[in-house]
Design an enzyme around this catalytic site. Structure first.
Site, PDB file in Angstrom:
ATOM      1  N   ASP A  71     -14.877   4.107  -2.897  1.00  0.00           N
ATOM      2  CA  ASP A  71     -14.347   3.233  -3.945  1.00  0.00           C
ATOM      3  C   ASP A  71     -13.152   2.489  -3.381  1.00  0.00           C
ATOM      4  O   ASP A  71     -12.391   3.032  -2.568  1.00  0.00           O
ATOM      5  CB  ASP A  71     -13.927   4.051  -5.168  1.00  0.00           C
ATOM      6  CG  ASP A  71     -13.469   3.160  -6.314  1.00  0.00           C
ATOM      7  OD1 ASP A  71     -14.230   2.261  -6.707  1.00  0.00           O
ATOM      8  OD2 ASP A  71     -12.343   3.350  -6.817  1.00  0.00           O
ATOM      9  N   GLU A  73      -9.728  -0.026  -4.385  1.00  0.00           N
ATOM     10  CA  GLU A  73      -8.859  -0.682  -5.359  1.00  0.00           C
ATOM     11  C   GLU A  73      -8.400  -1.985  -4.708  1.00  0.00           C
ATOM     12  O   GLU A  73      -8.167  -2.026  -3.494  1.00  0.00           O
ATOM     13  CB  GLU A  73      -7.668   0.199  -5.728  1.00  0.00           C
ATOM     14  CG  GLU A  73      -8.030   1.528  -6.371  1.00  0.00           C
ATOM     15  CD  GLU A  73      -8.860   1.427  -7.633  1.00  0.00           C
ATOM     16  OE1 GLU A  73      -8.855   0.336  -8.269  1.00  0.00           O
ATOM     17  OE2 GLU A  73      -9.523   2.407  -7.991  1.00  0.00           O
ATOM     18  N   HIS A 210      -9.556   4.956 -12.063  1.00  0.00           N
ATOM     19  CA  HIS A 210      -9.014   3.757 -11.403  1.00  0.00           C
ATOM     20  C   HIS A 210      -8.047   4.052 -10.258  1.00  0.00           C
ATOM     21  O   HIS A 210      -7.182   3.239  -9.948  1.00  0.00           O
ATOM     22  CB  HIS A 210      -8.372   2.804 -12.418  1.00  0.00           C
ATOM     23  CG  HIS A 210      -9.350   2.264 -13.412  1.00  0.00           C
ATOM     24  ND1 HIS A 210     -10.460   1.545 -13.047  1.00  0.00           N
ATOM     25  CD2 HIS A 210      -9.406   2.374 -14.755  1.00  0.00           C
ATOM     26  CE1 HIS A 210     -11.138   1.224 -14.127  1.00  0.00           C
ATOM     27  NE2 HIS A 210     -10.528   1.712 -15.168  1.00  0.00           N
ATOM     28  N   ASP A 215     -11.879   8.336  -8.478  1.00  0.00           N
ATOM     29  CA  ASP A 215     -13.156   7.740  -8.884  1.00  0.00           C
ATOM     30  C   ASP A 215     -14.279   8.182  -7.957  1.00  0.00           C
ATOM     31  O   ASP A 215     -15.413   8.393  -8.395  1.00  0.00           O
ATOM     32  CB  ASP A 215     -13.053   6.206  -8.890  1.00  0.00           C
ATOM     33  CG  ASP A 215     -12.290   5.686 -10.111  1.00  0.00           C
ATOM     34  OD1 ASP A 215     -12.038   6.500 -11.022  1.00  0.00           O
ATOM     35  OD2 ASP A 215     -11.954   4.497 -10.146  1.00  0.00           O
TER      36      ASP A 215
END
Length: 359
Positions: A71, A73, A210, A215
């Site tokens: 994941d 960000e 998040h 995540d």
């Protein structure tokens, strides 16, 4: 007619109810006297009904494959203008055991917008001393080498990684699995397929949302449950993840779960007009869910005599560009349309106001 137009297309949303009035008006005035041609059409809700679960399948067997669940960000949603701020990866074997982890902040070399800081809880101070993506990316590639990538809404994350690889001169040719469309197939009873909703459905506890590794941890737990179901259905290869995920009931209901896009369909002759009526009828009688939906596969079946336009910002092509989809995907989408529509910039000012695009 008063403006001196030579033709006008009628494209109501989802319906063709204006056609008789327009036809009768011209019939009453006389076509020669009116001096205007009507193009009969519809602004339809087009539904791409092929949502890839496994991309770039290379025939890997599940038995010999390691998966890197990851994941990112970022500072925003567009890989063209935004930057990565955090990377989280968990490497798992075929038994579902996590065998290695990778997590790091990345200095985006630009400010993180306030609204993004509120969502991700990542501030400028947290990343200011972190390595840049140029320094970090070789380590990422070394960690994921020889694995199959997995992400929830993988198109978003893969778009960023492909862009970085291209900018820095690296090859990026990985098989990847998207757990978002996979969840839609496996759990058709759910109305929404956000990661948290799926975890809740599977009774998986979510710690923090998040943040990259949190995540990833949730995605790993979700993937374990998915793989159990797929193996029970006889999945033996990575390609089987897509082949074994759907039952007949799920197939019948799938049109309710997919996102429809605006598209302009114009009839160029009477064959097209008949096919247009057919598509509008089927969309109301068979595929009505909140809106009358026209499956793209169905459009292709009845496309003779029709012209397909990409429509406005709510169209499939524009949305793909906004979402930062890879160039080859955008080109493949564009190839499905006969013409591409370009809106006046004023029509899309709201995209700047809501932060979707920079300028």
């Amino acid at each position: 007619m008063k403006w001196g137009m030579k033709s006008i297309a009628i494209t109501d949303h989802g319906v063709v109810q204006s056609f008789p009035d327009a036809h009768k008006l011209l019939d009453k005035i006389g076509y020669d006297k009116a001096g205007i041609k009507i193009i009969y059409g519809v602004e339809g809700y087009l539904l791409p009904d092929k949502d890839p679960i496994v991309t770039k399948d290379k025939g890997q067997t599940l038995k010999d494959t390691e998966f890197c669940v990851f994941d990112l960000e970022t500072t925003g949603i567009s890989f063209r203008t935004e930057k990565i701020t955090e990377i989280g990866i968990m490497k798992m074997n075929e038994q579902g055991e996590v065998i290695d982890e990778f997590e790091c902040f990345v200095n985006p070399e630009k400010p993180i917008p306030q609204r993004v800081q509120e969502i991700t809880n990542i501030t400028d101070d947290m990343v200011k001393d972190a390595p840049t993506i140029e320094e970090m990316f070789p380590k990422v590639l070394e960690f994921i080498k020889g694995t199959v990538l997995v992400a929830h809404n993988a198109t978003f994350d893969i778009g960023f990684l492909k862009t970085v690889a291209k900018d820095l001169g690296y090859e990026f040719d990985y098989t990847y699995v998207d757990t978002l469309p996979l969840a839609r197939k496996l759990y058709p009873e759910l109305k929404k397929h956000k990661l948290g909703k799926i975890a809740e459905h599977l009774k998986i506890k979510v710690e923090v949302a998040h943040r990259a590794l949190d995540d990833v941890d949730t995605t790993v737990k979700v993937l374990r449950e998915m793989m159990k179901t797929l193996k029970e259905r006889g999945a033996k290869t990575v390609g089987d993840i897509a082949a074994k995920c759907e039952d007949e009931k799920a197939k019948a209901e799938e049109y309710k779960r997919l996102q429809p896009y605006h598209a302009i369909i114009l009839a160029k002759n009477y064959v097209g007009l008949r096919n247009l009526y057919k598509l509008v009828s089927i969309s109301h009688l068979k595929y009505f869910y909140k809106k009358p939906r026209i499956l793209k596969s169905l459009y292709k079946k009845y496309s003779e005599g029709l012209i397909l336009g990409s429509a406005c910002e709510a169209g499939e092509l524009y949305q793909a560009i906004e979402q930062g989809r890879p160039d080859e995907e955008i080109e493949a989408i564009a190839n499905d349309y006969d013409y591409l529509e370009i809106q006046p910039t004023g029509n899309n000012q709201f995209l700047i106001r809501n932060g979707t695009v920079r300028d």
